[in-house]
Design an enzyme around this catalytic site. Structure first.
Site, PDB file in Angstrom:
ATOM      1  N   THR A  26       0.838  -1.211   0.000  1.00 24.77           N
ATOM      2  CA  THR A  26       0.000   0.000   0.000  1.00 24.77           C
ATOM      3  C   THR A  26       0.868   1.254   0.000  1.00 24.77           C
ATOM      4  O   THR A  26       1.943   1.271   0.599  1.00 24.77           O
ATOM      5  CB  THR A  26      -0.948   0.036   1.224  1.00 24.77           C
ATOM      6  OG1 THR A  26      -1.691   1.261   1.201  1.00 24.77           O
ATOM      7  CG2 THR A  26      -0.232  -0.080   2.554  1.00 24.77           C
ATOM      8  N   ASN A  28      -0.405   3.894   1.207  1.00 23.58           N
ATOM      9  CA  ASN A  28      -1.059   4.695   2.244  1.00 23.58           C
ATOM     10  C   ASN A  28      -0.627   4.251   3.657  1.00 23.58           C
ATOM     11  O   ASN A  28      -0.999   3.175   4.114  1.00 23.58           O
ATOM     12  CB  ASN A  28      -2.582   4.539   2.063  1.00 23.58           C
ATOM     13  CG  ASN A  28      -3.384   5.449   2.960  1.00 23.58           C
ATOM     14  OD1 ASN A  28      -3.010   5.704   4.100  1.00 23.58           O
ATOM     15  ND2 ASN A  28      -4.500   5.923   2.453  1.00 23.58           N
ATOM     16  N   ASP A  81      -8.427  -2.379  -1.317  1.00 21.48           N
ATOM     17  CA  ASP A  81      -8.965  -1.237  -2.036  1.00 21.48           C
ATOM     18  C   ASP A  81     -10.258  -0.831  -1.342  1.00 21.48           C
ATOM     19  O   ASP A  81     -11.070  -1.681  -0.989  1.00 21.48           O
ATOM     20  CB  ASP A  81      -9.234  -1.599  -3.501  1.00 21.48           C
ATOM     21  CG  ASP A  81      -9.324  -0.352  -4.356  1.00 21.48           C
ATOM     22  OD1 ASP A  81      -8.704   0.672  -4.005  1.00 21.48           O
ATOM     23  OD2 ASP A  81     -10.033  -0.376  -5.378  1.00 21.48           O
ATOM     24  N   SER A  82     -10.397   0.472  -1.129  1.00 19.24           N
ATOM     25  CA  SER A  82     -11.591   0.917  -0.422  1.00 19.24           C
ATOM     26  C   SER A  82     -12.167   2.153  -1.088  1.00 19.24           C
ATOM     27  O   SER A  82     -11.518   2.774  -1.936  1.00 19.24           O
ATOM     28  CB  SER A  82     -11.264   1.200   1.041  1.00 19.24           C
ATOM     29  OG  SER A  82     -10.016   1.824   1.146  1.00 19.24           O
ATOM     30  N   TYR A 157     -11.574  10.598   3.787  1.00 17.77           N
ATOM     31  CA  TYR A 157     -12.953  11.031   4.004  1.00 17.77           C
ATOM     32  C   TYR A 157     -13.392  10.967   5.467  1.00 17.77           C
ATOM     33  O   TYR A 157     -14.561  11.227   5.767  1.00 17.77           O
ATOM     34  CB  TYR A 157     -13.900  10.174   3.137  1.00 17.77           C
ATOM     35  CG  TYR A 157     -13.631  10.331   1.652  1.00 17.77           C
ATOM     36  CD1 TYR A 157     -14.079  11.449   0.957  1.00 17.77           C
ATOM     37  CD2 TYR A 157     -12.894   9.378   0.950  1.00 17.77           C
ATOM     38  CE1 TYR A 157     -13.813  11.610  -0.397  1.00 17.77           C
ATOM     39  CE2 TYR A 157     -12.623   9.532  -0.403  1.00 17.77           C
ATOM     40  CZ  TYR A 157     -13.086  10.647  -1.067  1.00 17.77           C
ATOM     41  OH  TYR A 157     -12.816  10.813  -2.398  1.00 17.77           O
ATOM     42  N   ASP A 158     -12.485  10.615   6.357  1.00 16.51           N
ATOM     43  CA  ASP A 158     -12.862  10.484   7.778  1.00 16.51           C
ATOM     44  C   ASP A 158     -13.558  11.734   8.339  1.00 16.51           C
ATOM     45  O   ASP A 158     -14.507  11.601   9.119  1.00 16.51           O
ATOM     46  CB  ASP A 158     -11.631  10.143   8.633  1.00 16.51           C
ATOM     47  CG  ASP A 158     -11.222   8.684   8.484  1.00 16.51           C
ATOM     48  OD1 ASP A 158     -12.056   7.873   8.029  1.00 16.51           O
ATOM     49  OD2 ASP A 158     -10.069   8.343   8.811  1.00 16.51           O
ATOM     50  N   LYS A 177     -13.569   4.424  15.047  1.00 17.79           N
ATOM     51  CA  LYS A 177     -13.245   3.947  13.698  1.00 17.79           C
ATOM     52  C   LYS A 177     -12.455   2.640  13.768  1.00 17.79           C
ATOM     53  O   LYS A 177     -12.721   1.694  13.035  1.00 17.79           O
ATOM     54  CB  LYS A 177     -12.442   4.997  12.933  1.00 17.79           C
ATOM     55  CG  LYS A 177     -12.147   4.509  11.522  1.00 17.79           C
ATOM     56  CD  LYS A 177     -11.214   5.362  10.727  1.00 17.79           C
ATOM     57  CE  LYS A 177     -11.047   4.731   9.345  1.00 17.79           C
ATOM     58  NZ  LYS A 177     -10.018   5.355   8.554  1.00 17.79           N
ATOM     59  N   ARG A 183     -12.469  -1.338   6.982  1.00 12.91           N
ATOM     60  CA  ARG A 183     -11.149  -2.001   6.866  1.00 12.91           C
ATOM     61  C   ARG A 183     -10.955  -2.981   8.009  1.00 12.91           C
ATOM     62  O   ARG A 183     -10.439  -4.069   7.830  1.00 12.91           O
ATOM     63  CB  ARG A 183     -10.044  -0.937   6.866  1.00 12.91           C
ATOM     64  CG  ARG A 183      -8.645  -1.518   6.706  1.00 12.91           C
ATOM     65  CD  ARG A 183      -7.641  -0.469   6.325  1.00 12.91           C
ATOM     66  NE  ARG A 183      -8.065   0.282   5.176  1.00 12.91           N
ATOM     67  CZ  ARG A 183      -8.572   1.518   5.223  1.00 12.91           C
ATOM     68  NH1 ARG A 183      -8.665   2.157   6.375  1.00 12.91           N
ATOM     69  NH2 ARG A 183      -8.989   2.111   4.129  1.00 12.91           N
TER      70      ARG A 183
HETATM   71  P1  ITT Z   1      -3.420   2.118  -1.765  1.00 16.47           P
HETATM   72  O1  ITT Z   1      -2.029   2.332  -2.243  1.00 16.47           O
HETATM   73  O2  ITT Z   1      -3.508   1.070  -0.695  1.00 16.47           O
HETATM   74  O3  ITT Z   1      -4.434   1.877  -2.875  1.00 16.47           O
HETATM   75  P2  ITT Z   1      -4.994   4.543  -1.372  1.00 16.47           P
HETATM   76  O4  ITT Z   1      -4.833   5.725  -0.477  1.00 16.47           O
HETATM   77  O5  ITT Z   1      -5.056   4.800  -2.843  1.00 16.47           O
HETATM   78  O6  ITT Z   1      -3.856   3.483  -1.012  1.00 16.47           O
HETATM   79  P3  ITT Z   1      -7.618   3.350  -1.613  1.00 16.47           P
HETATM   80  O7  ITT Z   1      -7.471   3.330  -3.085  1.00 16.47           O
HETATM   81  O8  ITT Z   1      -8.056   2.102  -0.943  1.00 16.47           O
HETATM   82  O9  ITT Z   1      -6.265   3.775  -0.884  1.00 16.47           O
HETATM   83  O10 ITT Z   1      -8.585   4.490  -1.121  1.00 16.47           O
HETATM   84  C1  ITT Z   1      -9.389   5.248  -1.988  1.00 16.47           C
HETATM   85  C2  ITT Z   1      -9.662   6.592  -1.376  1.00 16.47           C
HETATM   86  O11 ITT Z   1     -10.546   6.437  -0.271  1.00 16.47           O
HETATM   87  C3  ITT Z   1      -8.399   7.290  -0.880  1.00 16.47           C
HETATM   88  O12 ITT Z   1      -8.499   8.638  -1.256  1.00 16.47           O
HETATM   89  C4  ITT Z   1      -8.466   7.142   0.618  1.00 16.47           C
HETATM   90  O13 ITT Z   1      -7.921   8.267   1.278  1.00 16.47           O
HETATM   91  C5  ITT Z   1      -9.973   7.015   0.879  1.00 16.47           C
HETATM   92  N1  ITT Z   1     -10.155   6.122   2.008  1.00 16.47           N
HETATM   93  C6  ITT Z   1      -9.921   4.798   2.019  1.00 16.47           C
HETATM   94  N2  ITT Z   1     -10.124   4.291   3.233  1.00 16.47           N
HETATM   95  C7  ITT Z   1     -10.478   5.333   4.021  1.00 16.47           C
HETATM   96  C8  ITT Z   1     -10.782   5.466   5.372  1.00 16.47           C
HETATM   97  O14 ITT Z   1     -10.726   4.429   6.185  1.00 16.47           O
HETATM   98  N3  ITT Z   1     -11.075   6.659   5.849  1.00 16.47           N
HETATM   99  C9  ITT Z   1     -11.121   7.737   5.048  1.00 16.47           C
HETATM  100  N4  ITT Z   1     -10.834   7.714   3.738  1.00 16.47           N
HETATM  101  C10 ITT Z   1     -10.518   6.519   3.220  1.00 16.47           C
END
Ligand code: ITT
Length: 242
Positions: A26, A28, A81-82, A157-158, A177, A183
């Site tokens: 990841t 992130n 992926d979220s 988006y928290d 959370k 997650r």
């Molecule tokens: P990866 O490298 O793991 O993909 P990412 O930041 O791109 O990291 P995602 O594609 O899963 O992660 O997330 C898509 C968006 O949704 C991204 O802008 C995140 O900041 C947001 N997001 C994901 N999970 C979140 C959470 O638990 N709380 C707030 N925002 C979230």
């Protein structure tokens, strides 16, 4: 007098102590730290590969994750992926959550939601784990979009997401959370899967060592060879995709 362990006892201790490390790919850091905490609570070790993975344009998180797993050339690794799916916007930003956050951000979302009464939304998470087989685990949490950004904890988006039955955003109550997030649910399922598959694996390993010992192979090399061969056979016969 100190009694030295036998050769076979040493092998047994060595095998029991070897904790397997699972890797989370990841970009992130926040996601990694959340996952690490869940792994720790389940007695598992988590490492990180800090880079982006290949993300295709698709309609569902599952498709994105399945395709990305194809491009990963190592085992004992997972991706996640979220996204946030807003009811009044027909599920937008959904699979485009990252792009939308990088472009219009939370303020842009709030502008799109100005004067919208139905503020229902759901956060979804799909974890894809790759070993000799691949497995997907899902988690979601329902809630609503706040009227303004609130709170400084968390990420993404928290600050605009209020979980159902609560009145604080995830960014205001990060502990909450950690307990109920999308997650958390998905990674907890992965952790349970890993704990059960690893403990049954260790159990079989112990039984095999005991078996090898009864086969009068007293030499350490022979014991290891026999155990490795049997495990390799078991693994290849259990390969497949769920
Ligand atoms: P990866 O490298 O793991 O993909 P990412 O930041 O791109 O990291 P995602 O594609 O899963 O992660 O997330 C898509 C968006 O949704 C991204 O802008 C995140 O900041 C947001 N997001 C994901 N999970 C979140 C959470 O638990 N709380 C707030 N925002 C979230």
């Amino acid at each position: 007098m100190l009694k030295l362990p036998s050769k076979n006892q040493k092998i047994y201790v060595l095998v029991k102590k070897s904790g397997v490390v699972i890797y989370f790919t990841t970009s992130n850091r926040h996601k990694y730290l959340e996952a690490k905490e869940i792994f720790r609570k389940n007695g598992l070790k988590l490492g990180r590969i800090s880079r982006d993975y290949t993300e295709i344009q698709a309609n569902t998180l599952e498709e994105v994750v399945k395709e990305a797993l194809w491009h990963i050339n190592r085992k004992k690794v997972f991706i996640e992926d979220s996204g946030i799916f807003i009811k009044a916007l027909n599920g937008f930003p959904g699979v485009y959550s990252r792009y939308v956050e990088d472009t219009i951000g939370n303020r842009g979302i709030l502008r799109l939601m100005r004067d919208v009464k139905n503020r229902g939304a759901v956060f979804r998470s799909v974890v894809g784990y790759k070993d000799s087989r691949t497995k997907l685990f899902k988690g979601e949490v329902y809630g609503s979009i706040a009227l303004e950004e609130r709170g400084i904890k968390g990420f993404g988006y928290d600050p605009i997401f209020i979980p159902k039955d609560y009145n604080k955003t995830f960014a205001e109550d990060y502990r909450l959370k950690q307990k109920i997030s999308h997650r958390r649910k998905a990674i907890e399922k992965l952790a349970k899967y890993l704990s059960t598959s690893q403990s049954s694996f260790s159990y079989r390993r112990e039984r095999m060592i005991a078996h090898a010992e009864t086969q009068s192979c007293t030499c350490r090399g022979q014991v290891i060879y026999r155990v490795k061969t049997r495990l390799r056979e078991e693994r290849s016969s259990s390969e497949g995709v769920d």
